[in-house]
Scaffold this active site. Structure first.
Site, PDB file in Angstrom:
ATOM      1  N   HIS A  32     -17.643  28.796  29.191  1.00  0.00           N
ATOM      2  CA  HIS A  32     -16.502  29.694  29.442  1.00  0.00           C
ATOM      3  C   HIS A  32     -15.837  29.255  30.734  1.00  0.00           C
ATOM      4  O   HIS A  32     -16.201  29.691  31.820  1.00  0.00           O
ATOM      5  CB  HIS A  32     -16.997  31.143  29.515  1.00  0.00           C
ATOM      6  CG  HIS A  32     -15.907  32.160  29.657  1.00  0.00           C
ATOM      7  ND1 HIS A  32     -16.059  33.480  29.273  1.00  0.00           N
ATOM      8  CD2 HIS A  32     -14.639  32.078  30.136  1.00  0.00           C
ATOM      9  CE1 HIS A  32     -14.948  34.146  29.520  1.00  0.00           C
ATOM     10  NE2 HIS A  32     -14.070  33.315  30.067  1.00  0.00           N
ATOM     11  N   HIS A  34     -11.868  28.137  32.001  1.00  0.00           N
ATOM     12  CA  HIS A  34     -10.446  27.860  31.750  1.00  0.00           C
ATOM     13  C   HIS A  34     -10.067  26.701  32.647  1.00  0.00           C
ATOM     14  O   HIS A  34     -10.135  26.838  33.878  1.00  0.00           O
ATOM     15  CB  HIS A  34      -9.592  29.080  32.084  1.00  0.00           C
ATOM     16  CG  HIS A  34      -9.979  30.302  31.302  1.00  0.00           C
ATOM     17  ND1 HIS A  34      -9.330  30.677  30.140  1.00  0.00           N
ATOM     18  CD2 HIS A  34     -10.976  31.207  31.488  1.00  0.00           C
ATOM     19  CE1 HIS A  34      -9.902  31.777  29.663  1.00  0.00           C
ATOM     20  NE2 HIS A  34     -10.901  32.117  30.462  1.00  0.00           N
ATOM     21  N   HIS A 212     -12.020  36.281  23.905  1.00  0.00           N
ATOM     22  CA  HIS A 212     -12.343  37.191  24.994  1.00  0.00           C
ATOM     23  C   HIS A 212     -12.304  38.609  24.419  1.00  0.00           C
ATOM     24  O   HIS A 212     -11.325  38.979  23.743  1.00  0.00           O
ATOM     25  CB  HIS A 212     -11.302  37.097  26.113  1.00  0.00           C
ATOM     26  CG  HIS A 212     -11.429  35.892  26.993  1.00  0.00           C
ATOM     27  ND1 HIS A 212     -11.477  34.618  26.519  1.00  0.00           N
ATOM     28  CD2 HIS A 212     -11.508  35.795  28.351  1.00  0.00           C
ATOM     29  CE1 HIS A 212     -11.589  33.776  27.537  1.00  0.00           C
ATOM     30  NE2 HIS A 212     -11.603  34.464  28.669  1.00  0.00           N
ATOM     31  N   GLU A 215     -13.997  42.499  28.228  1.00  0.00           N
ATOM     32  CA  GLU A 215     -13.982  42.150  29.665  1.00  0.00           C
ATOM     33  C   GLU A 215     -13.496  43.409  30.393  1.00  0.00           C
ATOM     34  O   GLU A 215     -14.246  44.045  31.125  1.00  0.00           O
ATOM     35  CB  GLU A 215     -13.065  40.951  29.910  1.00  0.00           C
ATOM     36  CG  GLU A 215     -12.908  40.556  31.382  1.00  0.00           C
ATOM     37  CD  GLU A 215     -11.904  39.412  31.598  1.00  0.00           C
ATOM     38  OE1 GLU A 215     -11.132  39.079  30.674  1.00  0.00           O
ATOM     39  OE2 GLU A 215     -11.887  38.864  32.727  1.00  0.00           O
ATOM     40  N   ASP A 293     -15.721  30.855  34.434  1.00  0.00           N
ATOM     41  CA  ASP A 293     -14.412  31.422  34.073  1.00  0.00           C
ATOM     42  C   ASP A 293     -13.266  30.650  34.747  1.00  0.00           C
ATOM     43  O   ASP A 293     -12.707  29.740  34.140  1.00  0.00           O
ATOM     44  CB  ASP A 293     -14.370  32.920  34.423  1.00  0.00           C
ATOM     45  CG  ASP A 293     -13.413  33.719  33.558  1.00  0.00           C
ATOM     46  OD1 ASP A 293     -12.816  33.147  32.630  1.00  0.00           O
ATOM     47  OD2 ASP A 293     -13.252  34.936  33.797  1.00  0.00           O
ATOM     48  N   ASP A 294     -12.911  31.032  35.977  1.00  0.00           N
ATOM     49  CA  ASP A 294     -11.820  30.385  36.723  1.00  0.00           C
ATOM     50  C   ASP A 294     -12.334  30.094  38.133  1.00  0.00           C
ATOM     51  O   ASP A 294     -12.008  30.802  39.095  1.00  0.00           O
ATOM     52  CB  ASP A 294     -10.606  31.320  36.785  1.00  0.00           C
ATOM     53  CG  ASP A 294     -10.094  31.672  35.395  1.00  0.00           C
ATOM     54  OD1 ASP A 294      -9.431  30.826  34.778  1.00  0.00           O
ATOM     55  OD2 ASP A 294     -10.421  32.778  34.909  1.00  0.00           O
TER      56      ASP A 294
HETATM   57  N1  ADE Z   1      -7.376  33.511  31.382  1.00  0.00           N
HETATM   58  C1  ADE Z   1      -8.006  32.888  32.389  1.00  0.00           C
HETATM   59  N2  ADE Z   1      -9.050  33.616  32.796  1.00  0.00           N
HETATM   60  C2  ADE Z   1      -9.087  34.720  32.025  1.00  0.00           C
HETATM   61  C3  ADE Z   1      -9.932  35.842  31.948  1.00  0.00           C
HETATM   62  N3  ADE Z   1     -10.981  36.017  32.763  1.00  0.00           N
HETATM   63  N4  ADE Z   1      -9.660  36.798  31.033  1.00  0.00           N
HETATM   64  C4  ADE Z   1      -8.623  36.660  30.217  1.00  0.00           C
HETATM   65  N5  ADE Z   1      -7.795  35.612  30.240  1.00  0.00           N
HETATM   66  C5  ADE Z   1      -8.031  34.638  31.133  1.00  0.00           C
HETATM   67 ZN    ZN Z   2     -12.122  33.746  30.577  1.00  0.00          ZN
END
Ligand code: ADE
Ligand code: ZN
Length: 356
Positions: A32, A34, A212, A215, A293-294
């Protein structure tokens, strides 16, 4: 699903003091991530200069200072602004190589990368520049770092299903370059079933399906991701704890959850890491994995996520570390031989730490 091996016997000889070494050295898959969320502020500024793009921030420090998020949307607004510096194939390649180098240092041996084509095609960037740039980095990472990887094309859920269909159509000339599709961006108000038809088409095309769900959105979104989109993994999914029958169903079907601890704290899903439900999910028997994630926005890459989680939860020890890494191979889309190689390499690290 084939059966997984039992934990290596050596795990029982591994004292808790070896946990930092185990977390760092255990081979793991990241599922996971991005890729646009791996753009560090320094690279954003370097690409802005290279491409003549002006940014609404005066400096790297000013941009970093803006990373104080209150919820998912407050993050997405900055994340899409950051991605605006990506114009050419080389930009996508450089971004992904920076991620692969960082991931390799964290013990990642396999990564499944999300990318958001609509964020780029809406600005006039071609689908080919996006996918070919990422594919070039994947080949280089395999050659130079020994990391295998795969791409998952994500549809932006705040846009229409029609736009998702057009994006799928535009990506089909590169069908061999991506293994699956996902669903990301603003969750609340955009339930999975908004995309039922496009995901049905993706299934016909033999693509892997993830989304997703849960969340920020309710457990009902996890249910429709399962039953409508027929996902093979849920990204995040932490809100399943609000619906015990859903947890039972996820355990029964062995649907993996790709959980992102630092992301959840940064986006205020939980106030503190101590409040994170991952230990509860794990002891319920769910196939939970740890991911970043990011990472450029949330304060760390995958190993930082493991470290922060284990530091905040003293009930998690070497057994759980092994389980999370083993789950990452089980939940990945690699073939059985690659999965077994990952699990064997993981067991070998446990053995070697136990006999040092
Ligand atoms: N795009 C990038 N990170 C995300 C996240 N945590 N939730 C939804 N969309 C995303
Ligand atoms: Zn994500």
């Amino acid at each position: 699903m084939t059966t997984m091996p039992p934990p290596p016997a050596a795990l029982q000889r591994l004292p808790r003091e070896r946990l930092p070494d185990l977390l760092a050295r255990m081979p793991k898959a990241e599922l996971h991530l991005h890729i646009e969320g791996s753009l560090e502020p320094e690279l954003i500024f370097a690409l802005a200069q290279r491409n003549g793009v002006s940014l609404p921030y005066a400096s790297v420090q000013a941009l970093r200072a803006a990373y104080a998020f209150t919820d998912l949307q407050s993050f997405l607004d900055i994340y899409y602004a950051g991605a605006s510096v990506l114009l050419h194939e080389a930009d996508f390649c450089d971004m992904a190589m920076a991620y692969f180098r960082r991931a390799a240092a964290d013990g990642v041996v396999h990564a499944e990368l999300f990318f958001d084509p609509q964020t780029h095609t809406a600005r006039g960037v071609s689908m080919g520049a996006v996918i070919e740039g990422l594919a070039r980095a994947q080949a280089q990472a395999q050659r130079e770092l020994g990391i295998s990887s795969a791409l998952i094309l994500c549809f932006l859920r705040h846009l229409s299903e029609e736009d998702a269909f057009a994006t799928l159509q535009a990506a089909l000339p590169w069908r061999a370059q991506f293994i699956g599709v996902g669903l990301d961006s603003s969750e609340r108000g955009h339930p999975p079933e908004k995309f039922s038809r496009v995901f049905a088409r993706c299934r016909e095309l033999g693509l892997r399906i993830v989304a997703h769900a849960g969340e920020e959105g309710p457990p009902a979104y996890i249910r429709t991701a399962l039953d409508d989109l027929r996902v093979q993994r849920i990204d995040h999914g932490v809100r399943c704890v609000d619906d015990p029958a859903l947890v039972t169903e996820l355990v029964r079907r062995r649907v993996p959850l790709t959980v992102c601890p630092l992301s959840n704290v940064k986006l205020c899903v939980y106030r503190r890491m101590e409040d994170h439900v991952l230990p509860q999910l794990l002891s319920a028997g769910l196939c939970v994995t740890v991911n970043s994630d990011d990472p450029a926005y949330f304060g760390g890459y995958v190993l930082d996520n493991y470290r922060a989680l284990f530091a905040a939860h003293p009930t998690l020890g070497p057994r759980e570390a092994w389980q999370l890494a083993a789950n990452s191979f089980e939940a990945s889309f690699v073939d059985a031989a690659a999965r077994d190689r990952g699990l064997a390499a993981l067991a070998a690290v446990v053995e070697s730490l136990a006999s040092d």
